[in-house]
Scaffold this active site. Structure first.
Site, PDB file in Angstrom:
ATOM      1  N   ARG A 157     -10.069  -9.799  -5.584  1.00  0.00           N
ATOM      2  CA  ARG A 157      -9.782 -10.093  -6.981  1.00  0.00           C
ATOM      3  C   ARG A 157     -10.501  -9.160  -7.966  1.00  0.00           C
ATOM      4  O   ARG A 157     -11.384  -9.591  -8.726  1.00  0.00           O
ATOM      5  CB  ARG A 157     -10.061 -11.565  -7.275  1.00  0.00           C
ATOM      6  CG  ARG A 157      -9.307 -12.462  -6.307  1.00  0.00           C
ATOM      7  CD  ARG A 157      -9.421 -13.910  -6.638  1.00  0.00           C
ATOM      8  NE  ARG A 157      -8.580 -14.297  -7.743  1.00  0.00           N
ATOM      9  CZ  ARG A 157      -8.457 -15.534  -8.172  1.00  0.00           C
ATOM     10  NH1 ARG A 157      -9.116 -16.504  -7.601  1.00  0.00           N
ATOM     11  NH2 ARG A 157      -7.684 -15.830  -9.186  1.00  0.00           N
ATOM     12  N   ARG A 205     -11.864 -28.819  -8.242  1.00  0.00           N
ATOM     13  CA  ARG A 205     -11.755 -27.729  -9.223  1.00  0.00           C
ATOM     14  C   ARG A 205     -10.379 -27.746  -9.880  1.00  0.00           C
ATOM     15  O   ARG A 205     -10.247 -27.314 -11.033  1.00  0.00           O
ATOM     16  CB  ARG A 205     -11.929 -26.376  -8.531  1.00  0.00           C
ATOM     17  CG  ARG A 205     -13.349 -26.027  -8.130  1.00  0.00           C
ATOM     18  CD  ARG A 205     -13.392 -24.617  -7.585  1.00  0.00           C
ATOM     19  NE  ARG A 205     -12.542 -23.780  -8.423  1.00  0.00           N
ATOM     20  CZ  ARG A 205     -11.693 -22.857  -7.978  1.00  0.00           C
ATOM     21  NH1 ARG A 205     -11.602 -22.616  -6.700  1.00  0.00           N
ATOM     22  NH2 ARG A 205     -10.958 -22.158  -8.823  1.00  0.00           N
ATOM     23  N   ASP A 255      -0.014 -19.970  -5.399  1.00  0.00           N
ATOM     24  CA  ASP A 255      -0.819 -21.198  -5.418  1.00  0.00           C
ATOM     25  C   ASP A 255      -0.135 -22.366  -4.701  1.00  0.00           C
ATOM     26  O   ASP A 255      -0.759 -23.396  -4.464  1.00  0.00           O
ATOM     27  CB  ASP A 255      -1.157 -21.597  -6.867  1.00  0.00           C
ATOM     28  CG  ASP A 255      -2.197 -20.659  -7.482  1.00  0.00           C
ATOM     29  OD1 ASP A 255      -2.793 -19.862  -6.743  1.00  0.00           O
ATOM     30  OD2 ASP A 255      -2.409 -20.731  -8.705  1.00  0.00           O
ATOM     31  N   CYS A 286     -13.933 -13.560  -4.012  1.00  0.00           N
ATOM     32  CA  CYS A 286     -13.600 -14.971  -4.014  1.00  0.00           C
ATOM     33  C   CYS A 286     -13.053 -15.286  -2.639  1.00  0.00           C
ATOM     34  O   CYS A 286     -12.711 -14.382  -1.877  1.00  0.00           O
ATOM     35  CB  CYS A 286     -12.619 -15.189  -5.157  1.00  0.00           C
ATOM     36  SG  CYS A 286     -11.378 -16.382  -4.947  1.00  0.00           S
ATOM     37  N   LYS A 295      -4.462 -26.396 -15.375  1.00  0.00           N
ATOM     38  CA  LYS A 295      -5.817 -25.837 -15.247  1.00  0.00           C
ATOM     39  C   LYS A 295      -5.854 -24.389 -15.739  1.00  0.00           C
ATOM     40  O   LYS A 295      -6.726 -24.025 -16.523  1.00  0.00           O
ATOM     41  CB  LYS A 295      -6.254 -25.875 -13.778  1.00  0.00           C
ATOM     42  CG  LYS A 295      -7.502 -25.067 -13.499  1.00  0.00           C
ATOM     43  CD  LYS A 295      -7.911 -25.120 -12.043  1.00  0.00           C
ATOM     44  CE  LYS A 295      -7.245 -24.101 -11.160  1.00  0.00           C
ATOM     45  NZ  LYS A 295      -7.904 -22.786 -11.091  1.00  0.00           N
ATOM     46  N   ASN A 296      -4.906 -23.579 -15.276  1.00  0.00           N
ATOM     47  CA  ASN A 296      -4.982 -22.152 -15.603  1.00  0.00           C
ATOM     48  C   ASN A 296      -4.677 -21.870 -17.067  1.00  0.00           C
ATOM     49  O   ASN A 296      -5.048 -20.818 -17.586  1.00  0.00           O
ATOM     50  CB  ASN A 296      -4.068 -21.342 -14.686  1.00  0.00           C
ATOM     51  CG  ASN A 296      -4.618 -21.272 -13.267  1.00  0.00           C
ATOM     52  OD1 ASN A 296      -5.774 -21.602 -13.035  1.00  0.00           O
ATOM     53  ND2 ASN A 296      -3.785 -20.862 -12.324  1.00  0.00           N
TER      54      ASN A 296
HETATM   55  C1  UD1 Z   1      -4.351 -16.234 -11.829  1.00  0.00           C
HETATM   56  C2  UD1 Z   1      -4.575 -17.703 -11.548  1.00  0.00           C
HETATM   57  C3  UD1 Z   1      -4.495 -17.974 -10.049  1.00  0.00           C
HETATM   58  C4  UD1 Z   1      -3.210 -17.419  -9.461  1.00  0.00           C
HETATM   59  C5  UD1 Z   1      -3.019 -15.946  -9.848  1.00  0.00           C
HETATM   60  C6  UD1 Z   1      -1.689 -15.368  -9.390  1.00  0.00           C
HETATM   61  C7  UD1 Z   1      -6.056 -18.318 -13.381  1.00  0.00           C
HETATM   62  C8  UD1 Z   1      -7.396 -18.806 -13.794  1.00  0.00           C
HETATM   63  N1  UD1 Z   1      -5.871 -18.094 -12.072  1.00  0.00           N
HETATM   64  O1  UD1 Z   1      -5.444 -15.513 -11.243  1.00  0.00           O
HETATM   65  O2  UD1 Z   1      -4.542 -19.393  -9.842  1.00  0.00           O
HETATM   66  O3  UD1 Z   1      -3.270 -17.508  -8.050  1.00  0.00           O
HETATM   67  O4  UD1 Z   1      -3.104 -15.805 -11.278  1.00  0.00           O
HETATM   68  O5  UD1 Z   1      -0.644 -16.150  -9.869  1.00  0.00           O
HETATM   69  O6  UD1 Z   1      -5.180 -18.175 -14.188  1.00  0.00           O
HETATM   70  N2  UD1 Z   1      -5.262  -7.405  -9.372  1.00  0.00           N
HETATM   71  C9  UD1 Z   1      -5.670  -6.085  -9.285  1.00  0.00           C
HETATM   72  N3  UD1 Z   1      -6.441  -5.572 -10.296  1.00  0.00           N
HETATM   73  C10 UD1 Z   1      -6.827  -6.325 -11.366  1.00  0.00           C
HETATM   74  C11 UD1 Z   1      -6.400  -7.666 -11.446  1.00  0.00           C
HETATM   75  C12 UD1 Z   1      -5.608  -8.174 -10.434  1.00  0.00           C
HETATM   76  O7  UD1 Z   1      -5.357  -5.391  -8.325  1.00  0.00           O
HETATM   77  O8  UD1 Z   1      -7.536  -5.797 -12.225  1.00  0.00           O
HETATM   78  C13 UD1 Z   1      -4.440  -7.981  -8.293  1.00  0.00           C
HETATM   79  C14 UD1 Z   1      -5.175  -9.107  -7.562  1.00  0.00           C
HETATM   80  O9  UD1 Z   1      -6.031  -8.599  -6.562  1.00  0.00           O
HETATM   81  C15 UD1 Z   1      -4.034  -9.897  -6.983  1.00  0.00           C
HETATM   82  C16 UD1 Z   1      -2.938  -9.740  -8.044  1.00  0.00           C
HETATM   83  O10 UD1 Z   1      -3.308  -8.622  -8.842  1.00  0.00           O
HETATM   84  O11 UD1 Z   1      -3.589  -9.312  -5.804  1.00  0.00           O
HETATM   85  C17 UD1 Z   1      -2.749 -10.952  -8.920  1.00  0.00           C
HETATM   86  O12 UD1 Z   1      -3.960 -11.238  -9.585  1.00  0.00           O
HETATM   87  P1  UD1 Z   1      -3.979 -11.860 -11.045  1.00  0.00           P
HETATM   88  O13 UD1 Z   1      -2.587 -12.082 -11.520  1.00  0.00           O
HETATM   89  O14 UD1 Z   1      -4.891 -11.040 -11.878  1.00  0.00           O
HETATM   90  O15 UD1 Z   1      -4.643 -13.269 -10.774  1.00  0.00           O
HETATM   91  P2  UD1 Z   1      -5.727 -14.017 -11.633  1.00  0.00           P
HETATM   92  O16 UD1 Z   1      -5.461 -13.804 -13.086  1.00  0.00           O
HETATM   93  O17 UD1 Z   1      -7.077 -13.679 -11.130  1.00  0.00           O
END
Ligand code: UD1
Length: 431
Positions: free
Chosen positions: A133, A411, A319, A128, A34-35
């Site tokens: 996030r 989803r 996850d 979320c 999915k991701n």
């Molecule tokens: C992706 C995955 C999700 C998975 C996650 C972590 C997709 C669509 N989703 O989510 O299933 O759980 O990776 O493996 O690919 N953060 C910040 N600032 C930012 C961005 C992120 O502080 O600008 C923090 C987030 O709050 C979180 C951590 O970084 O604590 C990880 O987030 P991130 O790796 O960005 O996850 P996603 O890409 O949203």
């Protein structure tokens, strides 16, 4: 509508009725990730030529992304797990809030739109159920590449100054190895002028998958899979045919399904190397696991307690924290599970407790005393993986459980109950 932290206890339609206690046996084929699928789909915005994606799972999130791309003028045609995307012309670089709301991955459109058109307006994905996030790291990266970015009335507006509207390569150090930020910067930088480096980059297989697809389209990316990625910008990208990697989280969920039911199962069409952390923890629990080129076998009997801390890849994936906790409620001894990635990812705890699990929760650390058997109950998932966790718990419980929250489950899992039933589960979907 339930809000964050609250779960409706009404029996919703559709829901699952799960008779627990069956042993599983046989083989389960894992679908595309999915991701990966979601981000590969947005990469189609980078070229006016056709993109053909194979191994795209049939999920509500994938359909949601198709609707967003359609709203931007991308032609989308799906035949089974093959998806053709053609962004010959992008008619609208501002997808509407109604479509973007609820699908966090929609924010991925910002990188390719800026790279190709030099402008984008994307509503903020917002909070979320599992945590706040933020997208601050995505925005920081785009600004470093020369974009002017502002957030007005809940919409991120980004544009590239100059006549050629082309981003410029830059050196970017991420505060945290964000998967989404690494992917956004990758997709923006491939069409930039000059070289970009991303340090403290995410190493997740889905990031590697995106980079491989972009290189197939003519991009020049190296270092992916490590912590520093280098991107040398090119003037344009071309179409391609690409196959998404297997879903390591779906695969992990089925390995845990075998473990929680003390069964023997083969998981096929997987890349075992992507599942090292989960395989290690299952072995630590006492499961016998063999890995082959594209499959894994698991045989589970007695399950012992283990401690788990979620980490960015290659650590234990957040996850799979909830599904693994379901398993540990039935383990021999005391386990400690610590969630380090998201602040609100323990929504399965009260549901597992309703099934008799002995769990003490302090913020994001759960102490679990294993019990011999869970008991069936009406339960509700509050997010995607917590719903998967209570499905697995119900498979092991005594009696028939009613599981709500299928809007979350659908989803991220394509036909989870059908696959479980094909190897001996007793699950009925009540529509
Ligand atoms: C992706 C995955 C999700 C998975 C996650 C972590 C997709 C669509 N989703 O989510 O299933 O759980 O990776 O493996 O690919 N953060 C910040 N600032 C930012 C961005 C992120 O502080 O600008 C923090 C987030 O709050 C979180 C951590 O970084 O604590 C990880 O987030 P991130 O790796 O960005 O996850 P996603 O890409 O949203």
């Amino acid at each position: 509508m339930p809000v964050v932290g609250q779960i409706s206890r009404e029996i919703q339609k559709p829901h699952l009725e799960i008779l627990g206690g069956s042993k599983l046996a046989g083989e389960v084929k894992i679908g595309g990730a999915k991701n990966s699928a979601l981000v590969l789909m947005t990469a189609s915005l980078l070229t006016e030529e056709k993109i053909t994606l194979n191994n795209i799972p049939n999920l509500t999130d994938v359909r949601g992304m198709q609707e967003i791309l359609l709203a931007m003028g991308v032609n989308c045609e799906q035949k089974s797990d093959l998806l053709e995307l053609h962004a010959k012309q992008i008619l609208n670089s501002a997808p509407p809030y109604e479509l973007v709301n609820g699908l966090r991955a929609s924010f991925f459109c910002i990188g390719p739109l800026l790279g190709r058109l030099g402008q984008a307006k994307i509503p903020l994905p917002g909070g979320c159920r599992i945590g706040a996030r933020p997208v601050s790291e995505h925005i920081k990266g785009l600004k470093a590449l020369g974009a002017i970015v502002s957030v007005e009335h809940g919409v991120v507006k980004a544009s590239v100054p100059g006549i050629d509207k082309r981003l410029k390569g830059a050196s970017i150090v991420l505060d945290c190895p964000s998967v989404g930020a690494t992917e956004t910067i990758l997709m923006a930088a491939v069409l930039a002028q000059g070289t970009t480096t991303i340090e403290n980059a995410a190493q997740e297989p889905e990031v590697q998958d995106l980079a491989e697809m972009l290189n197939t389209m003519g991009a020049r990316i190296s270092g992916v899979g490590g912590t520093t990625i280098t991107i040398t910008g090119v003037k344009q990208l071309h179409g391609c045919t690409y196959t998404a990697i297997p879903d390591r989280i779906e695969a992990g969920t089925f390995l845990i399904a075998a473990a929680i039911t003390r069964s023997t199962l083969r998981i096929s069409s997987v890349i075992p190397g992507h599942l090292k952390a989960i395989i290690q923890k299952l072995r630590d629990c006492g499961c016998k696991i063999k890995t082959y080129e594209t499959s894994i076998t698991i045989a589970a009997d007695e399950i012992n307690s283990v401690d788990i801390t979620t980490q960015p890849y290659p650590g234990f994936p957040t996850d799979l924290q909830a599904p693994f906790m379901a398993l540990l409620t039935t383990a021999k001894g005391t386990s400690v599970v610590t969630e380090k990635i998201y602040e609100n990812r323990m929504q399965h705890v009260p549901e597992l407790q309703r099934m008799g699990a002995s769990i003490r929760l302090q913020t994001n650390t759960a102490v679990i005393e294993g019990i011999p058997q869970l008991s069936a109950a009406p339960v509700s998932g509050g997010d995607l993986r917590s719903t998967a966790a209570i499905v697995l718990a119900s498979m092991a419980a005594k009696g028939t459980s009613t599981v709500n929250g299928l809007n979350h489950l659908d989803r991220g899992y394509s036909g989870l109950e059908k696959k479980l039933n094909s190897v001996g589960g007793h699950i009925q979907r009540k529509d």
